[in-house]
Motif scaffolding. Structure first.
Motif, PDB file in Angstrom:
ATOM      1  N   ALA A 165       0.839  -1.213   0.000  1.00  0.00           N
ATOM      2  CA  ALA A 165       0.000   0.000   0.000  1.00  0.00           C
ATOM      3  C   ALA A 165       0.867   1.253   0.000  1.00  0.00           C
ATOM      4  N   MET A 166       1.926   1.252   0.822  1.00  0.00           N
ATOM      5  CA  MET A 166       2.824   2.410   0.839  1.00  0.00           C
ATOM      6  C   MET A 166       3.693   2.441  -0.411  1.00  0.00           C
ATOM      7  N   ARG A 167       4.055   1.268  -0.913  1.00  0.00           N
ATOM      8  CA  ARG A 167       4.805   1.266  -2.177  1.00  0.00           C
ATOM      9  C   ARG A 167       4.002   1.954  -3.276  1.00  0.00           C
ATOM     10  N   LEU A 212       4.867  10.357  -9.746  1.00  0.00           N
ATOM     11  CA  LEU A 212       4.236  10.376 -11.073  1.00  0.00           C
ATOM     12  C   LEU A 212       3.242  11.521 -11.214  1.00  0.00           C
ATOM     13  N   GLN A 213       2.569  11.864 -10.123  1.00  0.00           N
ATOM     14  CA  GLN A 213       1.633  12.985 -10.160  1.00  0.00           C
ATOM     15  C   GLN A 213       2.346  14.315 -10.400  1.00  0.00           C
ATOM     16  N   GLN A 271       9.069   4.992  -8.757  1.00  0.00           N
ATOM     17  CA  GLN A 271       9.658   3.649  -8.736  1.00  0.00           C
ATOM     18  C   GLN A 271      10.015   3.289  -7.307  1.00  0.00           C
ATOM     19  N   GLU A 272       9.986   2.015  -7.012  1.00  0.00           N
ATOM     20  CA  GLU A 272      10.131   1.526  -5.646  1.00  0.00           C
ATOM     21  C   GLU A 272      11.482   1.829  -5.006  1.00  0.00           C
ATOM     22  N   THR A 273      12.575   1.774  -5.776  1.00  0.00           N
ATOM     23  CA  THR A 273      13.899   1.964  -5.180  1.00  0.00           C
ATOM     24  C   THR A 273      14.624   3.179  -5.726  1.00  0.00           C
ATOM     25  N   CYS A 274      14.152   3.751  -6.820  1.00  0.00           N
ATOM     26  CA  CYS A 274      14.849   4.853  -7.491  1.00  0.00           C
ATOM     27  C   CYS A 274      14.101   6.169  -7.285  1.00  0.00           C
ATOM     28  N   GLY A 275      14.845   7.244  -7.208  1.00  0.00           N
ATOM     29  CA  GLY A 275      14.225   8.555  -7.127  1.00  0.00           C
ATOM     30  C   GLY A 275      13.469   8.783  -5.832  1.00  0.00           C
ATOM     31  N   ALA A 276      12.407   9.601  -5.913  1.00  0.00           N
ATOM     32  CA  ALA A 276      11.665  10.004  -4.716  1.00  0.00           C
ATOM     33  C   ALA A 276      11.010   8.814  -4.023  1.00  0.00           C
ATOM     34  N   PRO A 322      -0.194   6.782 -12.695  1.00  0.00           N
ATOM     35  CA  PRO A 322      -0.535   6.680 -11.269  1.00  0.00           C
ATOM     36  C   PRO A 322      -1.680   5.702 -11.008  1.00  0.00           C
ATOM     37  N   ASP A 323      -2.468   5.422 -12.020  1.00  0.00           N
ATOM     38  CA  ASP A 323      -3.595   4.498 -11.858  1.00  0.00           C
ATOM     39  C   ASP A 323      -3.212   3.040 -12.099  1.00  0.00           C
ATOM     40  N   ASN A 324      -1.999   2.827 -12.593  1.00  0.00           N
ATOM     41  CA  ASN A 324      -1.541   1.452 -12.840  1.00  0.00           C
ATOM     42  C   ASN A 324      -0.053   1.357 -12.519  1.00  0.00           C
ATOM     43  N   THR A 325       0.266   1.618 -11.258  1.00  0.00           N
ATOM     44  CA  THR A 325       1.662   1.611 -10.829  1.00  0.00           C
ATOM     45  C   THR A 325       2.230   0.198 -10.874  1.00  0.00           C
ATOM     46  N   ARG A 326       3.544   0.133 -10.744  1.00  0.00           N
ATOM     47  CA  ARG A 326       4.191  -1.174 -10.648  1.00  0.00           C
ATOM     48  C   ARG A 326       3.694  -1.922  -9.406  1.00  0.00           C
TER      49      ARG A 326
END
Length: 441
Positions: free
Chosen positions: A92-94, A102-103, A109-114, A280-284
């Motif tokens: 859920a937090m991921r 993305l917004q 992304q889970e490990t990269c960037g913000a 944002p509606d279909n994240t990894r």
């Protein structure tokens, strides 16, 4: 070989069944006496554990005991090794980690960037508490940590436990990429000997050799550039997101042909393109929830309902086998080579000594013995120093409760760059993570 006692921390993970099948496949190389699952989420763990009981009864009858628990004393007493795979905040937090950037039009992304920064700040406290708990009950156990984002978590653990030489930070991405190289060459992945440098999820293969010392690098490059490059490990081979990721690695090689890139570099070298491809509606995270998590839980339900794992498609994967063989090399002093994270201290001579670099090392019962890399070219040095500065600032911000250092970190990060955008993302992430992050000032 002496049979060992192992705890898997994060027993409810969707990767656990693959690790179990890998333990079964590797039981002659890493024989177990007792196996324990530990998780803070009893309900999530129970389903995985009940299916595991059946798998072990059918394929590992020589195992003396298997148990699962939420009790630290029961989990950590008298163990030889701990495999650590926690996810603070869960999927859920991921999903929020990925949606919020993305917004704002940047990579989610889970490990990269913000998103990686957010996940890292959540993970640090739990990882420190976990290491303290393990050390309370088992001072000499090997801790193999592959909790993401491994670079940030690893730097924090090195700062918190500078004298603990039995913590190994390790990632399976290099071996997953090597699996695809091996299949291109029609070779076994364990026949390949890598020369590699960088940071976690931020590195390059400079050479791939075989055991006889033959250089296979140019052949691999030619096959990728003049053909296709696809994931071949069973866990990711049919995943459309991973298929596109590996194909993007082909483009990276075409653009920068000097070295073979880690697939995660796509987020840093092509951030605008990657941000546009995600929704944002279909994240990894959402794809994992609807994909791997759903599939694994369905497999568990089938195994439990039938009382057998026969005809259920669960197999060993490269992720699990890699961790197990690394643990065996540490515990049995096998001195085998693995790509792992170590404090630089001159391994890459023109990078900061305190950087947590990812390089090949012999794994011995005294820990990793890294091979010297020497100097790296200016382009790669500049990229790595920028990324290391970002990672270090995130860890410093955690210890100092510093808003300013987090803003500096995100502004440095190649997925963002813009200070106003970094500030807007940071403010949204603070609100989303108010139950997890330290109070910033």
């Amino acid at each position: 070989m002496e049979r060992k006692n192992l705890v898997i921390v994060g027993g409810g993970s969707t990767y656990t069944l693959g690790i179990i099948m890998s333990l079964i496949e590797e039981k002659e190389n890493f024989p177990l006496q007792n196996l324990t699952f530990y998780d803070t989420d009893a309900d999530r763990q129970e389903k995985i554990a009940k299916a595991t009981e059946i798998l072990l009864s059918e394929h590992y009858p020589e195992l003396e005991s298997f148990s699962y628990t939420t009790d630290k004393a029961a989990a950590f007493a008298d163990i030889d090794a701990a495999f650590v795979q926690i996810r603070t905040g869960g999927l859920a937090m991921r999903e929020l980690d990925e949606q919020i950037p993305l917004q704002h039009g940047v990579v989610g992304q889970e490990t990269c960037g913000a998103g990686g920064m957010a996940y890292g700040l959540r993970s640090i406290k739990d990882m420190i508490d976990l290491v303290n708990d393990i050390r309370y009950y088992s001072r000499d156990a090997w801790i193999l940590n592959y909790t993401n984002p491994a670079a940030i978590v690893g730097l924090a653990l090195k700062r918190e436990f500078p004298d603990d030489l039995r913590i190994l930070n390790i990632c399976d991405m290099p071996i997953a990429i090597m699996k695809s190289y091996a299949d291109l060459l029609e070779k076994d992945v364990w026949e390949l000997v890598p020369e590699y440098f960088g940071l976690n999820h931020f590195g390059w293969f400079s050479k791939l050799l075989d055991k006889a010392g033959n250089d296979l690098t140019d052949e691999i490059k030619d096959k990728i550039i003049n053909g296709d490059f696809l994931p071949t490990d069973k866990e990711i081979a049919n995943d459309e997101s991973w298929i596109q990721t590996f194909r993007q690695a082909r483009q990276m090689l075409i653009d920068f042909p000097e070295f073979l890139p880690n697939t995660y570099l796509q987020y840093y070298l092509y951030p605008d393109d990657l941000a546009k491809k995600e929704s944002p509606d279909n994240t990894r995270a959402r794809q994992v929830i609807n994909g791997r998590e759903k599939r694994v839980h369905e497999h568990c339900d089938q195994i439990i309902q039938q009382g057998t794992a026969k005809d259920i498609d669960v197999e060993a994967d490269i992720h699990g086998v890699y961790m197990i063989r690394a643990a065996a090399s540490l515990l049995f002093n096998l001195k085998e080579t693995f790509v792992v994270m170590v404090e630089n201290q001159g391994v890459i001579s023109n990078l900061p000594a305190d950087a947590l670099v990812e390089v090949p090392a012999l794994l011995t019962n005294h820990g990793p013995k890294a091979f010297s890399v020497g100097e790296i070219p200016v382009f790669y040095k500049g990229l790595i120093e920028n990324q290391h500065a970002y990672e270090r600032l995130v860890v410093e911000a955690y210890y100092e409760n510093s808003y300013n250092k987090l803003l500096q970190a995100l502004t440095l990060n190649r997925t963002i760059v813009s200070a106003p955008k970094a500030k807007a993302i940071l403010d949204d992430l603070i609100e989303a993570n108010k139950d997890y992050w330290p109070a910033l000032k």
